[in-house]
Design a protein around this motif. Structure first.
Motif, PDB file in Angstrom:
ATOM      1  N   LYS A   1       0.844  -1.189   0.000  1.00 57.59           N
ATOM      2  CA  LYS A   1       0.000   0.000   0.000  1.00 57.59           C
ATOM      3  C   LYS A   1       0.882   1.242   0.000  1.00 57.59           C
ATOM      4  N   LYS A   2       0.320   2.386  -0.339  1.00 62.36           N
ATOM      5  CA  LYS A   2       1.108   3.614  -0.348  1.00 62.36           C
ATOM      6  C   LYS A   2       0.980   4.356   0.980  1.00 62.36           C
ATOM      7  N   PHE A   3       1.984   5.190   1.287  1.00 59.02           N
ATOM      8  CA  PHE A   3       1.938   6.042   2.470  1.00 59.02           C
ATOM      9  C   PHE A   3       1.008   7.224   2.194  1.00 59.02           C
ATOM     10  N   GLU A   4       0.058   7.443   3.078  1.00 57.93           N
ATOM     11  CA  GLU A   4      -0.857   8.580   2.958  1.00 57.93           C
ATOM     12  C   GLU A   4      -0.844   9.469   4.200  1.00 57.93           C
ATOM     13  N   SER A   5      -0.376   8.927   5.309  1.00 51.03           N
ATOM     14  CA  SER A   5      -0.317   9.703   6.544  1.00 51.03           C
ATOM     15  C   SER A   5       0.789   9.164   7.426  1.00 51.03           C
ATOM     16  N   ILE A   6       1.176   9.971   8.408  1.00 48.88           N
ATOM     17  CA  ILE A   6       2.212   9.559   9.344  1.00 48.88           C
ATOM     18  C   ILE A   6       1.827  10.054  10.730  1.00 48.88           C
ATOM     19  N   ASN A   7       2.026   9.213  11.746  1.00 44.04           N
ATOM     20  CA  ASN A   7       1.725   9.589  13.130  1.00 44.04           C
ATOM     21  C   ASN A   7       2.848  10.438  13.695  1.00 44.04           C
ATOM     22  N   ARG A   8       2.501  11.392  14.523  1.00 46.59           N
ATOM     23  CA  ARG A   8       3.493  12.286  15.124  1.00 46.59           C
ATOM     24  C   ARG A   8       3.171  12.474  16.606  1.00 46.59           C
ATOM     25  N   LEU A   9       4.205  12.430  17.443  1.00 48.15           N
ATOM     26  CA  LEU A   9       4.057  12.693  18.862  1.00 48.15           C
ATOM     27  C   LEU A   9       5.336  13.330  19.373  1.00 48.15           C
ATOM     28  N   GLY A  10       5.210  14.101  20.452  1.00 50.35           N
ATOM     29  CA  GLY A  10       6.416  14.753  20.928  1.00 50.35           C
ATOM     30  C   GLY A  10       6.206  15.637  22.135  1.00 50.35           C
ATOM     31  N   ILE A  11       7.216  16.467  22.371  1.00 48.85           N
ATOM     32  CA  ILE A  11       7.258  17.349  23.530  1.00 48.85           C
ATOM     33  C   ILE A  11       7.845  18.690  23.105  1.00 48.85           C
ATOM     34  N   GLU A  12       7.373  19.748  23.745  1.00 49.44           N
ATOM     35  CA  GLU A  12       7.866  21.103  23.440  1.00 49.44           C
ATOM     36  C   GLU A  12       8.042  21.889  24.739  1.00 49.44           C
ATOM     37  N   ILE A  13       9.099  22.691  24.797  1.00 50.28           N
ATOM     38  CA  ILE A  13       9.356  23.554  25.941  1.00 50.28           C
ATOM     39  C   ILE A  13       9.710  24.939  25.425  1.00 50.28           C
ATOM     40  N   THR A  14       9.037  25.972  25.954  1.00 51.58           N
ATOM     41  CA  THR A  14       9.339  27.347  25.543  1.00 51.58           C
ATOM     42  C   THR A  14       9.458  28.250  26.766  1.00 51.58           C
ATOM     43  N   TYR A  15      10.247  29.318  26.607  1.00 45.09           N
ATOM     44  CA  TYR A  15      10.409  30.349  27.616  1.00 45.09           C
ATOM     45  C   TYR A  15       9.963  31.685  27.033  1.00 45.09           C
ATOM     46  N   PRO A  16       9.420  32.589  27.840  1.00 48.59           N
ATOM     47  CA  PRO A  16       9.029  33.910  27.336  1.00 48.59           C
ATOM     48  C   PRO A  16      10.247  34.804  27.099  1.00 48.59           C
ATOM     49  N   LEU A  17      10.337  35.326  25.896  1.00 47.05           N
ATOM     50  CA  LEU A  17      11.392  36.288  25.576  1.00 47.05           C
ATOM     51  C   LEU A  17      10.856  37.710  25.659  1.00 47.05           C
ATOM     52  N   HIS A  18       9.567  37.860  25.414  1.00 51.56           N
ATOM     53  CA  HIS A  18       8.877  39.140  25.433  1.00 51.56           C
ATOM     54  C   HIS A  18       7.458  38.859  25.898  1.00 51.56           C
ATOM     55  N   ARG A  19       6.705  39.894  26.166  1.00 52.83           N
ATOM     56  CA  ARG A  19       5.333  39.725  26.642  1.00 52.83           C
ATOM     57  C   ARG A  19       4.502  38.856  25.697  1.00 52.83           C
ATOM     58  N   TYR A  20       4.697  39.032  24.397  1.00 59.03           N
ATOM     59  CA  TYR A  20       3.907  38.282  23.419  1.00 59.03           C
ATOM     60  C   TYR A  20       4.729  37.263  22.627  1.00 59.03           C
ATOM     61  N   LEU A  21       5.988  37.043  23.012  1.00 55.36           N
ATOM     62  CA  LEU A  21       6.867  36.165  22.239  1.00 55.36           C
ATOM     63  C   LEU A  21       7.544  35.137  23.135  1.00 55.36           C
ATOM     64  N   ASP A  22       7.357  33.854  22.788  1.00 57.32           N
ATOM     65  CA  ASP A  22       8.047  32.755  23.460  1.00 57.32           C
ATOM     66  C   ASP A  22       8.979  32.077  22.462  1.00 57.32           C
ATOM     67  N   ILE A  23      10.130  31.622  22.921  1.00 57.10           N
ATOM     68  CA  ILE A  23      11.034  30.850  22.079  1.00 57.10           C
ATOM     69  C   ILE A  23      11.365  29.540  22.775  1.00 57.10           C
ATOM     70  N   GLY A  24      11.665  28.523  21.979  1.00 54.39           N
ATOM     71  CA  GLY A  24      11.975  27.245  22.599  1.00 54.39           C
ATOM     72  C   GLY A  24      12.329  26.169  21.601  1.00 54.39           C
ATOM     73  N   ILE A  25      12.129  24.937  22.011  1.00 51.10           N
ATOM     74  CA  ILE A  25      12.559  23.796  21.217  1.00 51.10           C
ATOM     75  C   ILE A  25      11.488  22.698  21.276  1.00 51.10           C
ATOM     76  N   ARG A  26      11.329  21.986  20.153  1.00 55.06           N
ATOM     77  CA  ARG A  26      10.342  20.905  20.057  1.00 55.06           C
ATOM     78  C   ARG A  26      11.013  19.643  19.522  1.00 55.06           C
ATOM     79  N   TYR A  27      10.690  18.524  20.157  1.00 54.73           N
ATOM     80  CA  TYR A  27      11.109  17.222  19.647  1.00 54.73           C
ATOM     81  C   TYR A  27       9.879  16.493  19.118  1.00 54.73           C
TER      82      TYR A  27
END
Length: 223
Positions: free
Chosen positions: A53-79
């Motif tokens: 059969k052909k690939f039509e979809s892929i499952n995704r799961l993970g974790i993300e952590i962000t810190y606030p850099l500004h009042r309206y802006l967060d930066i971080g990393i996702r696995y």
């Protein structure tokens, strides 16, 4: 790349943000799972011709952590871990033919908060990162593996993503819905076994939707 290494890498990255003195700031953490629509034509053409059969979809799961850099802006990393497999068409219990995708990705991202209350949350995000990928194919005519991986905790191929999330909850705990698009194309494979030379790219780009838990305002310390 193990999840424990990812969490350690995320902590090191976020702890390197340069602030004048140690202070407690509100960390945002997310756990998510979902599905992405994909159409890797180069791979699908090969495996369909060999009875899969052909690939039509892929499952995704993970974790993300962000810190606030500004009042309206967060930066971080996702696995993100992506997994998909397809079997024969039609299914045949007497054989063990299949194709499987296994990918680990790291994404450096920025989130812009557009609306936030104790009950509702809405934001936009964009990021760039990289992936390590393995494709295994076993059919009557081939039994091999295609890999594109960097050594250690490095990533081999670039990818980018952008999207939006909407969350419902109370104060620090939310149920979050996220949708977006990922540009994620893998090439330059190393082949082992009797892997087909007709496969030279794996395009995992596509739109996705995920459901998860968001922990907003969890105390964290940055030096």
């Amino acid at each position: 790349m193990s999840l424990s290494r990812v969490v350690v890498s995320a902590s090191v990255f976020l702890s390197s943000i340069n602030l004048a003195s140690a202070k407690e700031i509100p960390v945002q953490g997310r756990l998510f799972a979902g599905m992405e629509t994909i159409d890797p034509k180069n791979v699908n053409e090969t495996i369909e011709a060999q009875g899969l059969k052909k690939f039509e979809s892929i499952n995704r799961l993970g974790i993300e952590i962000t810190y606030p850099l500004h009042r309206y802006l967060d930066i971080g990393i996702r696995y993100t871990k992506r997994l998909a497999d397809v079997e024969e068409s039609p299914a045949n219990a007497s054989t063990d033919y299949s194709a499987k995708i296994d990918q680990d990705s790291m994404l450096l991202l920025a989130r812009v908060s557009l609306f936030k209350t104790d009950l509702l949350y809405f934001d936009l995000y964009a990021g760039v990162g990289g992936s390590n990928t393995t494709l295994k194919v076993k059919t009557a005519s081939q039994d091999g593996e295609f890999t594109r991986r960097a050594s250690g905790d490095w990533v081999a191929t670039p990818y980018a993503a952008a999207g939006a999330s909407f969350a419902i909850g109370y104060k620090k705990f939310y149920l979050v819905f996220e949708g977006g698009y990922e540009s994620n194309k893998v090439d330059g494979f190393t082949r082992t076994g009797s892997a087909s030379t007709s496969i030279d790219t794996l395009d995992l780009s596509g739109g996705y939707f995920s459901l998860g838990l968001m922990f907003d305002g969890v105390p964290g310390t940055v030096k």
